[in-house]
Design a protein around this motif. Structure first.
Motif, PDB file in Angstrom:
ATOM      1  N   UNK A  24      46.851 -44.235 -41.951  1.00  0.00           N
ATOM      2  CA  UNK A  24      47.078 -42.913 -41.354  1.00  0.00           C
ATOM      3  C   UNK A  24      48.566 -42.786 -41.055  1.00  0.00           C
ATOM      4  N   UNK A  25      49.131 -41.626 -41.406  1.00  0.00           N
ATOM      5  CA  UNK A  25      50.551 -41.375 -41.202  1.00  0.00           C
ATOM      6  C   UNK A  25      50.708 -40.078 -40.420  1.00  0.00           C
ATOM      7  N   UNK A  31      48.034 -35.630 -38.881  1.00  0.00           N
ATOM      8  CA  UNK A  31      48.002 -36.868 -39.658  1.00  0.00           C
ATOM      9  C   UNK A  31      47.523 -36.590 -41.077  1.00  0.00           C
ATOM     10  N   UNK A  32      47.944 -37.457 -41.983  1.00  0.00           N
ATOM     11  CA  UNK A  32      47.346 -37.508 -43.313  1.00  0.00           C
ATOM     12  C   UNK A  32      46.899 -38.946 -43.530  1.00  0.00           C
ATOM     13  N   UNK A  44      42.380 -35.722 -42.183  1.00  0.00           N
ATOM     14  CA  UNK A  44      41.255 -36.330 -41.464  1.00  0.00           C
ATOM     15  C   UNK A  44      40.067 -35.392 -41.282  1.00  0.00           C
ATOM     16  N   UNK A  45      40.302 -34.102 -41.083  1.00  0.00           N
ATOM     17  CA  UNK A  45      39.187 -33.171 -40.861  1.00  0.00           C
ATOM     18  C   UNK A  45      38.331 -32.977 -42.114  1.00  0.00           C
ATOM     19  N   UNK A  46      38.811 -33.424 -43.270  1.00  0.00           N
ATOM     20  CA  UNK A  46      38.042 -33.313 -44.507  1.00  0.00           C
ATOM     21  C   UNK A  46      37.060 -34.472 -44.666  1.00  0.00           C
ATOM     22  N   UNK A  47      37.106 -35.430 -43.768  1.00  0.00           N
ATOM     23  CA  UNK A  47      36.276 -36.626 -43.893  1.00  0.00           C
ATOM     24  C   UNK A  47      35.239 -36.667 -42.779  1.00  0.00           C
TER      25      UNK A  47
END
Length: 68
Positions: A24-25, A31-32, A44-47
């Motif tokens: 995580x960056x 974050x991505x 993160x919200x896509x997971x």
């Protein structure tokens, strides 16, 4: 990228039923995640099929709680 803006996030993949890790960056507005299974950056919200287990940063480790 500054060391303080990166951490390893170990998760439980609820679909594949296996453990996995992301890098995580921190970026300007959040974050991505960098995933070794793909060449894409992931928000993160896509997971929604993962549950964070713990994170490791340059300043320590953090255990994440499980939803009730």
């Amino acid at each position: 990228i500054p060391e303080d803006d990166m951490f390893v996030m170990v998760v439980r993949d609820l679909v594949a039923r296996v453990g996995h890790a992301y890098l995580a960056v921190r970026v300007d507005d959040g974050y991505v995640l960098l995933d070794s299974r793909t060449d894409r950056l992931v928000a993160p919200h896509m997971l929604d099929e993962i549950t964070p287990v713990f994170s490791i940063t340059s300043s320590g480790a953090f255990l994440h709680g499980r939803p009730a």
